[in-house]
Design a protein around this motif. Structure first.
Motif, short mmCIF file in Angstrom:
data_model
loop_
_atom_site.label_atom_id
_atom_site.label_comp_id
_atom_site.label_asym_id
_atom_site.label_seq_id
_atom_site.Cartn_x
_atom_site.Cartn_y
_atom_site.Cartn_z
N ARG A 186 -9.66 -1.65 0.85
CA ARG A 186 -10.30 -1.16 2.48
C ARG A 186 -9.99 -3.12 2.99
NH1 ARG A 186 -9.91 4.20 3.95
NH2 ARG A 186 -12.05 5.21 2.51
N ALA A 187 -9.53 -3.47 2.05
CA ALA A 187 -9.41 -5.02 2.84
C ALA A 187 -8.47 -5.69 3.43
CB ALA A 187 -10.93 -5.89 1.71
N ARG A 188 -7.70 -4.95 2.07
CA ARG A 188 -6.33 -4.70 2.62
C ARG A 188 -5.94 -4.16 4.09
NH1 ARG A 188 -4.91 -9.18 0.88
NH2 ARG A 188 -2.35 -9.03 0.88
N MET A 201 1.01 -1.21 -0.56
CA MET A 201 -0.04 0.29 -0.06
C MET A 201 0.80 1.00 0.04
SD MET A 201 -3.18 -1.21 2.51
CE MET A 201 -4.33 0.13 1.57
N LEU A 202 2.12 1.34 0.73
CA LEU A 202 3.06 2.46 0.70
C LEU A 202 3.86 2.95 -0.48
CD1 LEU A 202 4.35 4.65 2.42
CD2 LEU A 202 6.58 2.80 3.21
N LEU A 203 3.83 1.41 -1.74
CA LEU A 203 4.28 1.57 -2.34
C LEU A 203 3.25 1.76 -3.97
CD1 LEU A 203 6.61 -2.07 -2.49
CD2 LEU A 203 7.71 0.74 -2.18
N PHE A 248 -3.16 4.96 9.67
CA PHE A 248 -2.19 5.73 8.66
C PHE A 248 -2.90 5.03 7.03
CE2 PHE A 248 1.68 5.12 6.41
CZ PHE A 248 1.55 6.30 5.70
N THR A 249 -2.80 4.15 7.06
CA THR A 249 -3.18 2.75 6.22
C THR A 249 -4.58 3.88 5.82
OG1 THR A 249 -1.62 1.12 7.01
CG2 THR A 249 -3.53 0.82 5.19
#
Length: 219
Positions: free
Chosen positions: A184-186, A162-164, A200-201
């Motif tokens: 959102r599931a991730r 997700m950051l990448l 944060f995510t």
């Protein structure tokens, strides 16, 4: 670099045997270590932030280990950092034979469990019996998420791509199978190991939606 499982390929040390006279235990350990080099050839869907290409599984595993070391203070439960590092280094080795299963590609994970179980039997079976059992137990622990270390490792496994994606301006969030609900599931996988990193995510996802990097679910 291949994107497909390498199940039908010979072992690396079958192609280039070690010199004679090496003890049986060391030979088995080196056979496994040599075979693990194939992890560098398994491409993931996630982009790199520093170059215009996709990351491979070995790079991903290293990045998770670094994240565990640096972000352990955000785990919701106390963790043994060294143990968590071992889990994340081991967890994707089965993809040497099973291949990657991109989460936003429809059908990619249909038989993932079966493929990875078969890969674990073959790959870990290259090791001496005691180490085969030890490494298999680590892999099973991560997959089951039954310890604080496994739960935090899984959170890092969700956070890293997700950051990448954020750093790439959308990345795999723009694949056909990605919508707000699937992304959102991730995010939920991060929350399961760290509420603060999950928050944060969530900010990344909210801003990704605002910028048009993530498609809202159809009404």
């Amino acid at each position: 670099m291949p994107d497909v499982p390498l199940t039908d390929e010979p072992l690396i040390l079958d192609r280039q045997p070690l010199p004679d006279g090496i003890g049986e235990r060391l030979a088995a350990q080196l056979r496994f270590i040599a075979e693990a080099d194939k992890l560098k050839t398994i491409l993931r869907a996630s982009p790199l932030a520093a170059a215009d290409r996709r990351e491979n599984d070995a790079e991903h595993s290293w990045h998770l280990a670094l994240m565990v070391i640096l972000l352990a203070e955000y785990a919701d439960e106390p963790i043994d950092v060294g143990h968590a590092v071992r889990l994340v280094v081991i967890h994707d080795l089965v993809e040497i034979y099973a291949g990657d299963s991109p989460v936003f590609v429809p059908g990619a994970a249909a038989d993932q469990v079966e493929r990875e179980e078969a890969a674990a039997e073959r790959l870990f079976g290259l090791l001496p019996a005691d180490q085969a059992a030890e490494i298999r137990a680590l892999w099973d622990e991560f997959e089951a998420g039954r310890t604080p270390e496994a739960r935090f490792g899984k959170a890092m496994d969700r956070l890293e791509p997700m950051l990448l994606n954020w750093l790439d301006g959308g990345g795999t969030w723009q694949l056909p199978g990605a919508t707000e609900s699937t992304v959102r599931a991730r995010e939920a996988g991060v929350v399961a190991g760290s509420t603060s990193l999950g928050s944060f995510t969530g900010q990344l996802v909210d801003e990704g939606l605002r910028r048009g990097w993530i498609r809202p679910d159809e009404a």
